[in-house]
Scaffold this motif. Structure first.
Motif, short mmCIF file in Angstrom:
data_model
loop_
_atom_site.label_atom_id
_atom_site.label_comp_id
_atom_site.label_asym_id
_atom_site.label_seq_id
_atom_site.Cartn_x
_atom_site.Cartn_y
_atom_site.Cartn_z
N TRP A 1 0.84 -1.20 0.00
CA TRP A 1 0.00 0.00 0.00
C TRP A 1 0.87 1.26 0.00
N GLU B 1 2.37 2.12 -3.24
CA GLU B 1 1.31 2.36 -4.22
C GLU B 1 1.19 1.23 -5.23
N ASP B 2 1.52 -0.02 -4.81
CA ASP B 2 1.27 -1.17 -5.67
C ASP B 2 -0.23 -1.43 -5.75
N TYR B 3 -0.95 -1.09 -4.68
CA TYR B 3 -2.40 -1.20 -4.65
C TYR B 3 -2.96 0.20 -4.80
N ARG B 4 -4.06 0.30 -5.52
CA ARG B 4 -4.72 1.59 -5.67
C ARG B 4 -6.22 1.39 -5.60
N PRO C 1 -9.63 2.53 -7.11
CA PRO C 1 -10.09 3.28 -8.28
C PRO C 1 -11.06 4.39 -7.86
N SER C 2 -10.98 5.50 -8.55
CA SER C 2 -11.88 6.61 -8.26
C SER C 2 -12.13 7.41 -9.53
#
Length: 61
Positions: free
Chosen positions: A34, A37-40, A42-43
């Motif tokens: 996290w 920023e390997d995980y994001r 969506p927005s």
């Protein structure tokens, strides 16, 4: 027989103290992912960028 949840990092059975992980090590690996920023999540683009921009009509002549 009940399905035993597995660790999302290594696939071993989870341990209640570190749930949903099997160990502190796997929990730390996940946290590191996290932070790097390997995980994001969506927005949708926000409208803030357009609210703060200056339009040509607003510039002094």
């Amino acid at each position: 027989m009940a399905d035993v949840p597995t660790c999302p990092i290594c696939g071993k059975p989870t341990v209640t103290a570190f749930r949903p992980f099997c160990s502190r090590r796997c929990a730390s690996i996940d946290l590191g992912r996290w932070f790097s920023e390997d995980y994001r999540v969506p927005s949708e683009p926000s409208d803030e960028s357009t609210e703060n921009s200056v339009e040509e009509d607003d510039l002094p002549a």
